[in-house]
Design an enzyme around this catalytic site. Structure first.
Site, PDB file in Angstrom:
ATOM      1  N   ASP A 113       0.847  -1.187   0.000  1.00 53.00           N
ATOM      2  CA  ASP A 113       0.000   0.000   0.000  1.00 53.00           C
ATOM      3  C   ASP A 113       0.895   1.254   0.000  1.00 53.00           C
ATOM      4  O   ASP A 113       1.655   1.488   0.947  1.00 53.00           O
ATOM      5  CB  ASP A 113      -0.881  -0.025   1.257  1.00 53.00           C
ATOM      6  CG  ASP A 113      -1.872   1.132   1.294  1.00 53.00           C
ATOM      7  OD1 ASP A 113      -1.710   2.103   0.526  1.00 53.00           O
ATOM      8  OD2 ASP A 113      -2.816   1.048   2.107  1.00 53.00           O
ATOM      9  N   ASP A 136      -7.697   4.679  -9.007  1.00 57.21           N
ATOM     10  CA  ASP A 136      -9.050   4.103  -9.021  1.00 57.21           C
ATOM     11  C   ASP A 136     -10.059   5.202  -8.710  1.00 57.21           C
ATOM     12  O   ASP A 136      -9.930   5.907  -7.710  1.00 57.21           O
ATOM     13  CB  ASP A 136      -9.145   2.985  -7.983  1.00 57.21           C
ATOM     14  CG  ASP A 136      -8.259   1.813  -8.362  1.00 57.21           C
ATOM     15  OD1 ASP A 136      -8.442   1.255  -9.460  1.00 57.21           O
ATOM     16  OD2 ASP A 136      -7.340   1.483  -7.582  1.00 57.21           O
TER      17      ASP A 136
HETATM   18  C1  LIG Z   1      -6.985   2.214 -12.364  1.00 56.03           C
HETATM   19  S1  LIG Z   1      -5.399   1.550 -12.201  1.00 56.03           S
HETATM   20  C2  LIG Z   1      -4.340   2.601 -13.190  1.00 56.03           C
HETATM   21  C3  LIG Z   1      -3.023   1.959 -13.529  1.00 56.03           C
HETATM   22  C4  LIG Z   1      -1.994   2.786 -14.311  1.00 56.03           C
HETATM   23  N1  LIG Z   1      -1.554   3.955 -13.582  1.00 56.03           N
HETATM   24  C5  LIG Z   1      -2.489   3.163 -15.694  1.00 56.03           C
HETATM   25  O1  LIG Z   1      -2.621   4.348 -15.977  1.00 56.03           O
HETATM   26  O2  LIG Z   1      -2.752   2.252 -16.499  1.00 56.03           O
HETATM   27  C6  LIG Z   1      -5.008   2.029 -10.521  1.00 56.03           C
HETATM   28  C7  LIG Z   1      -3.877   1.217  -9.922  1.00 56.03           C
HETATM   29  O3  LIG Z   1      -3.572   1.745  -8.638  1.00 56.03           O
HETATM   30  C8  LIG Z   1      -3.293   0.665  -7.760  1.00 56.03           C
HETATM   31  N2  LIG Z   1      -3.516   1.158  -6.384  1.00 56.03           N
HETATM   32  C9  LIG Z   1      -4.652   1.628  -5.843  1.00 56.03           C
HETATM   33  N3  LIG Z   1      -4.458   2.015  -4.575  1.00 56.03           N
HETATM   34  C10 LIG Z   1      -3.139   1.793  -4.301  1.00 56.03           C
HETATM   35  C11 LIG Z   1      -2.340   1.972  -3.154  1.00 56.03           C
HETATM   36  N4  LIG Z   1      -2.847   2.484  -2.018  1.00 56.03           N
HETATM   37  N5  LIG Z   1      -1.056   1.607  -3.207  1.00 56.03           N
HETATM   38  C12 LIG Z   1      -0.527   1.092  -4.342  1.00 56.03           C
HETATM   39  N6  LIG Z   1      -1.247   0.901  -5.469  1.00 56.03           N
HETATM   40  C13 LIG Z   1      -2.535   1.246  -5.455  1.00 56.03           C
HETATM   41  C14 LIG Z   1      -4.242  -0.434  -8.223  1.00 56.03           C
HETATM   42  O4  LIG Z   1      -3.805  -1.720  -7.828  1.00 56.03           O
HETATM   43  C15 LIG Z   1      -4.196  -0.255  -9.745  1.00 56.03           C
HETATM   44  O5  LIG Z   1      -3.174  -1.035 -10.336  1.00 56.03           O
END
Ligand SMILES: C[S@@+](CC[C@H](N)C(=O)[O-])C[C@H]1O[C@@H](n2cnc3c(N)ncnc32)[C@H](O)[C@@H]1O
Length: 228
Positions: A113, A136
């Site tokens: 995280d 997200d």
């Molecule tokens: C909607 S995707 C976008 C991925 C990428 N940035 C793109 O533009 O294709 C959001 C990503 O953020 C990650 N994510 C969400 N909250 C997170 C957190 N607290 N720490 C690390 N990763 C996180 C999710 O696992 C996901 O892979």
């Protein structure tokens, strides 16, 4: 009577998902080399330099997905170190495989995280830049509390930037873009680099994820602020 400990509100739900054979192979062979395990203790600049085998400006990317953007930027900016964090395990395999395919050595990967990493492992004034691309969106109002871009976390991110360092966000959800602009605009230590939304910088490549948003008719907003 003591209350049970409160579970923190996370910005993600751990999704199922299997790594392809090639991603699994990349994970098994490359995680020991490029992966950084989480440990709740701050690492100073010298300690981060050791993790990257060199001292160079450090850019943090939160939520790299499958790592396309990470690798494209790391290739374009070989003099910068990139710390890429995500919780989605197939994405970790995907990024490691892309690193092997391209031969880049300026990315380190964390599977944790990012809120905890920023809180506990990154000292103030460390970072050259922070990328949060298409976090997200949590579109339902009752889930908005899960959105990453909220005042306390943005204040924390700003504290981790060196003066003059930048925070670059992108989203294809209009109401999240509005929230981002408001939250960043109300953070006293951040200043917008432009009036309102920024032009999409050429250095941010179009990911499949973003293309899908564009296909759905979503506009894309970039925000680039600097620490004052
Ligand atoms: C909607 S995707 C976008 C991925 C990428 N940035 C793109 O533009 O294709 C959001 C990503 O953020 C990650 N994510 C969400 N909250 C997170 C957190 N607290 N720490 C690390 N990763 C996180 C999710 O696992 C996901 O892979």
């Amino acid at each position: 009577m003591s209350l049970p400990p409160q579970r923190p509100i996370r910005s993600y739900v751990l999704r199922q998902g299997r790594m392809s054979r090639a991603q699994q192979h990349a994970f098994d062979t490359l995680w020991p080399r490029w992966g950084i395990p989480y440990a709740p203790a701050p690492l100073d600049r010298a300690a981060w330099a050791t993790r990257f085998d060199r001292d160079a400006p450090l850019v943090l990317e939160i939520g790299f997905g499958m790592g396309e953007t990470t690798v494209a930027l790391a290739q374009e900016r070989p003099d910068t170190n990139f710390l890429a964090i995500d919780v989605h395990i197939p994405g970790i395999g995907s990024l490691l495989k892309r690193m092997a395919d391209t031969g880049i050595t300026n990315v380190r990967v964390m599977h944790h995280d990012a809120v905890e990493v920023v809180t506990h492992m990154l000292p103030p004034d460390l970072l050259e830049g922070i990328h949060v691309f298409f976090p997200d969106p949590w579109p339902k109002a009752r889930h908005h509390k899960r959105r990453l871009i909220q005042p306390p976390f943005v204040g924390l991110l700003a504290s981790r930037l060196r003066p003059g360092g930048y925070l670059h966000l992108a989203t294809d959800w209009e109401d999240y873009a509005v929230q981002m602009l408001e939250v960043l605009g109300n953070t006293p230590t951040l200043a917008n680099t432009t009036a309102g939304y920024a032009e999409r910088p050429a250095y941010r490549p179009l990911t499949k994820f973003e293309q899908r948003g564009l296909g759905l008719g979503h506009g894309v907003r970039d925000l680039i602020f600097r620490k004052t």
